[in-house]
Structure formats: C-alpha cells, structure tokens
Design an enzyme around this catalytic site. Structure first.
Site, mmCIF file in Angstrom:
data_model
loop_
_atom_site.group_PDB
_atom_site.id
_atom_site.type_symbol
_atom_site.label_atom_id
_atom_site.label_comp_id
_atom_site.label_asym_id
_atom_site.label_seq_id
_atom_site.Cartn_x
_atom_site.Cartn_y
_atom_site.Cartn_z
ATOM 1 C CB SER A 35 -0.952 0.016 1.204
ATOM 2 O OG SER A 35 -1.991 -0.900 1.025
ATOM 3 C CG HIS A 47 -7.083 7.450 -5.140
ATOM 4 N ND1 HIS A 47 -5.989 7.359 -5.973
ATOM 5 C CD2 HIS A 47 -6.718 6.839 -3.985
ATOM 6 C CE1 HIS A 47 -5.008 6.731 -5.347
ATOM 7 N NE2 HIS A 47 -5.426 6.399 -4.137
#
Length: 445
Positions: free
Chosen positions: A206, A335
């Site tokens: 991430s 997003h």
C-alpha cells in the site's frame, strides 16, 4: 627507576628521528611533485576553457544567467491513433494481427466489467475496499502485451489488467479481494493487493513508491545474473513525489539497471491535481536529469503504449539500462472507494474523458474499421464477460475466511516461543467467548 631513564630517553630519540625521516621530502616525493605540476600545466593548456569538475560535463560562461523552470519546450506526447481510432502514420502501426488485438480489447473490457461489479460490491458492504481502473485500461494492456511474461512486475495498486493479460485466473483476483480461504495471501492484504510468483508479479504494498527501489535493486540483480529479462515498475504521478522515487531512479541510472519505470500520469494522484503536484513538465522531463532515456506517450492509445514499451524493453535488456515512460491518461473513477472525486473536479470534466477520449472506445473504433468487430459481437461479449465475472464473484463470496491463526504465521521460519504462546492464548480466548465472534464464517482456529 633511575636505571630506566636512559633506555626510555634513547627510545624517544629513536622515534623522533624516525618521524623526522618520514616527514623529510624524499627524491621520489620531489619526482611526484614535479610530475603533478607538469600534469596540471598540460591540463590547463589543453582544456583551459572547459571545466574539469568531476560533478558535471559543461562549459564556462561569463554571463550571470539562471535557468528558468520552463527553459525547455514541453516533451511531446507520442501517439499512433487519433481519438477516433484511425492510424495517423502507417509507419507507426505495430501491425498486430486480429487475434492479438482482440485479446487486448477483451482484456480491457474484462477489467472494466470486473471493476464495475467489484465497486458495487464494496458499496454494498460485501468487501472492504476497491480501486477501479476506469480510463486507464490502455496503460495496463498496452504495456503488458509488449513485455515478456518472465519480466518481473512491481506494481503500485492499479495494475490488475497486467495480471489479466498474463492469464492470472479471475477467481484468484476475486479470492484476494474477498480475503477468503483460497486467497494466496491468507486474507492478510487489502483488496486489489494482488501478487503471483507464477506470473512474475510481486505482491502489492500500500505505501506509495516503496516498490520503486525494489524494482531497481531487482533489475540490478537480474543484470548480475546475466538474465535477458527486466523489471517493470508501475507508479503514479503522486508516487513520483515520494523520496523513494528519487532513490530508485538515481540508483537504476548509476547502476545501469535494466528497469522500465512506467508512470501512469492520470492527472490527480489521490486528490491533488498535477498543477499542485509539480511545477515542471510532468514526469518524463525528470529522466534526462538522472541520465535516463525517457519518452512521453498517449496512455489512452493502446498501440502507442505497446510500441513505447516494446522499444523500452529492447533498450533495457540489450543495453542494460533503465528507461522512463510517462503515459498520459485520465482517472475517470474515484481514486478508491474511500474517495469522492467530485470534491476536487467537475462532473463535466469526467464526462468528457469518459465519452470523448476513452482507451476502450478508441480501440473498438479501430477494430470496427478493420471489420474485426461489430455490434452483435460486442453485445455477445459483454453478456459473456459479465456472466463470467458474476460467477467468480459469487463463488468467492461463499467461501469462508482463513483461520485466524494465520495472523501469527509466515513471519518466522519457526514460530518463536512468544508467538506460540500468543497463538494458544488466541485460541482459548475465542473458544471462551465464541458467542461474540462470527466463528462460523472462518476456518477453524
């Protein structure tokens, strides 16, 4: 003590004498000094108007002038097709056959169909998180199609299409997003954080840009091993602002590592527009500053992406050096499911890119012009791919979650005593208070 003083004094005198001899200029010292003087005279005579600083290759000037931030013309955007899917310059047509182009189109549309279903799944609370690739399908498939399947991929988190091109099973993608007991990551990763050793795709992480130094280092290792493959590092315009991006590009350049740095410049990063993300001419202009061969390409033109990536791979592998590709595209979707893009851009702007300059629409028009596709085939394919995605989706949803014991495994080769104690405590705790936990939805502890 008195008897020791003469001995000690003699030793001191001997050391001082030796030290003086060391400092005294020898004949070899004089010869070295003379040689150094001659070399300096020769260098001055030959290159008196050229700087000899080791830090840069340049020339002198007597004009006090600063370089402005816009001193260079913007880097052009390489394209093959126009927005209507017509080839502009026949010499740039990659000449791909019908079967290959059809696989491109089906991979792009399958990714799009999966995104729609999984996005709605998250909105219904069935999975915790998701990220779509709306509008960026051309960057995935165009680049993946130009690579060798053994090239090692280091993705950011929006490269699901690369795995689809490499025939990564759709059910494995669904299993990962659901984190069920068939998930290779055993439910310990966020959704869309895919990984597959079999498909040469490093597991997604991430934090932004952490994959970039890894890609540079792995590329250097491939070079040392003498393998004719490269690494491909995908990242976004936002990740390019991270310190890891600088470290990766600089290391790859100085080590001549065969790595393709593929930037998907979709205009917004997480929520910051590129007008606030950087002041220079995008990302490609940074390449020459690092000494990296670079190009800017139309990311919505799958053929342009294919050509650029194919050429970049040839440079990376045959010349053993990094290449930077900046693919200009547009993120049509939010997003992620944690974002509301209407807070920082207009609906009309999004509609333009969705209707007027979409990579799927552009490739479809090309195929229609070649009589490789038609309305009936389009309808049949859309029904087929939606059915496939729904079947895999429903199957993944029905599977149980992995055993909670996996929270404490796969860190050490052999569990430490402390971890073993924690595992036992966890098991006792869940057994004692099982009415407070949905144990029926998990494999046994």
């Amino acid at each position: 003590m008195a008897s020791l003083r003469p001995v000690f004094s003699r030793r001191i005198l001997k050391l001082v004498s030796s030290f003086n001899q060391t400092l005294a200029p020898s004949s070899s010292f004089h010869r070295s000094l003379s040689l150094s003087h001659n070399v300096r005279q020769e260098i001055t005579a030959v290159g008196e108007d050229k700087p000899l600083f080791p830090g840069a290759s340049s020339s002198y000037t007597e004009k006090l002038k600063f370089l402005g931030g816009d001193v260079y013309d913007p880097i052009p955007v390489y394209r093959v097709m126009n927005k209507m899917g017509s080839i502009i310059d026949p010499s740039q047509d990659p000449g791909l056959d019908q079967a290959f182009v059809e696989k491109m189109y089906k991979s792009m549309t399958k990714l799009n169909a999966m995104d729609k279903i999984m996005y709605e799944s998250q909105r219904q609370g069935r999975i915790s998180f998701y990220m779509t690739s709306y509008g960026e399908e051309g960057t995935h498939i165009g680049s993946a199609a130009a690579l060798d399947d053994k090239d090692i991929i280091y993705g950011q988190y929006r490269e699901g299409g690369v795995l689809l091109w490499r025939d990564f099973p759709l059910e494995k993608m669904m299993n990962q997003c659901y984190g069920n007991n068939e998930d290779a990551g055993k439910g310990r990763q966020m959704p869309v954080h895919y990984g597959s050793k079999e498909h040469s795709f490093a597991a997604i992480s991430s934090p932004l840009a952490t994959q970039m130094p890894h890609a540079a280092g792995a590329a250097f290792a491939l070079k040392r091993a003498g393998l004719d493959i490269c690494t491909v590092c995908y990242f976004g315009d936002g990740a390019a602002s991270e310190g890891d991006a600088h470290a990766a590009l600089n290391f790859a350049a100085t080590l001549d590592a065969p790595c393709i740095f593929f930037c998907r410049n979709n205009g917004y990063a997480i929520s910051t527009p590129t007008s606030e993300q950087y002041r220079g001419d995008g990302i490609a202009c940074r390449g020459p500053a690092y000494g990296i061969t670079s190009i800017r390409v139309d990311g919505n033109d799958v053929f342009a992406v294919y050509n650029a990536t194919k050429s970049a791979r040839e440079i990376a592998v045959t010349e053993s050096k990094p290449v930077l590709i900046e693919a200009m595209t547009y993120r049509i979707g939010h997003h992620s499911t944690s974002d509301d893009s209407s807070a920082y851009r207009s609906v009309d702007e999004v509609k333009y890119w969705d209707k007027e300059d979409h990579p799927i629409g552009r490739l479809r028009n090309y195929m229609l012009s070649k009589d490789w596709w038609d309305v009936d085939r389009e309808k049949a394919w859309m029904v087929e791919v939606k059915k496939e995605v729904m079947q895999k989706f429903q199957a993944a949803e029905k599977l149980k979650k992995p055993s909670p014991q996996y929270m404490l495994t796969d860190v050490f080769d052999k569990p430490s005593k402390r971890l073993s104690q924690q595992a036992e405590e966890l098991k006792k705790h869940v057994q004692q208070y099982k009415e407070h936990y949905p144990t029926d939805k998990f494999d046994e502890l």
